[in-house]
Motif scaffolding. Sequence first.
Motif: not given
Length: 351
Positions: A53-56, A111-112, A86-91
């Motif tokens: 997953s990607g989040s902040s 990502g969310y 990071m953004d979900g693209a990096w996940a």
Amino acid sequence: MRPIRDIAVVAFAQTDHRRTSDELSEVEMLLPVLHQVLDATGLKAGDIGFTCSGSSDYLAGRAFSFTMALDGVGAWPPISESHVEMDGAWALYEAWTKLLTGDADAALVYGYGKSSPGSVRDVLTRQLDPYYLAPLWPDSVALAALQAQALIDAGETDEPALAGIAARSRASASANPHAQLRGPVDHGDHLVRPLRTGDCPPIGDGAAAVILAAGERARDLCERPAWIRGIDHRIEAHGLGVRDLTDSPSTRLAAERAGAFERPVDTAELHAPFTSQEVVLRKALRLDDSVDVNPSGGALAANPVMAAGLVRIGEAAARIHRGASDRALAHATSGPCLQQNLVAVLEGDAR
């Protein structure tokens, strides 16, 4: 170099991106999207070999916030799971690497982000150099305006051209039921000169998810998989003062390493939250008018922070799934003024 294993995006889902989702937690926002991608492939949670997953935490306002989102995935029985701030693209990049090892045949990536609870312009200042730049509190729009002004001063664009990018993007979004802004939008007054409100992305909440699968498993799960023929990401110097803001060498290098320049692409989904950034990306990626740029409307139509880059990959893959594209480029960015950039090249099987 061709990857040692063929890996494809076999399913994509996203929320309807909204200005605010106060009535929903991150888990409640994610659950329908996760169910949708699983249902599209017929997979169950237990069939997924890896989840990323990607989040902040800065958006969520609490440490290790991603652990709460795992309630939507189901972490018991124990799963193989990872997370990137990071953004979900990096996940997706991490999941792609995991599948290359052969340790898993299918991966769930999501990502969310909820930008509505606070001032996302101020939150994003935490990405800046903490000693020299962050104490000055230049927000994300002010920094994008510096980049736009540099492009105008260099003769590479002007305000009417930027307005044209905004109008085209939101007109394209008219056919996208998930977009936050669709159709004609008033270009508005200057927010930070030379950028007007229409040059900037909407603030909103949203989530996205994709499923990756390797080899013949991908063909079993999807009629026309979107094969990831190359993917790479690169980063610029942290200090804005040592960069040429009218160019993006990291995007160009990532595209070269991903094989984007080997053959023309017919579609490009660019993560360009500001109109001026599309000008920079088109030049770095060598995109001419024959390429359909942001047919979904792009980040100018919906910009869920930490998911917008993954949405670009998902939108490009979805066009391949339904036969609207044969070879597509997807781009994601993170940081001020296109600081870090990821490029993926996706292809469908020959028809």
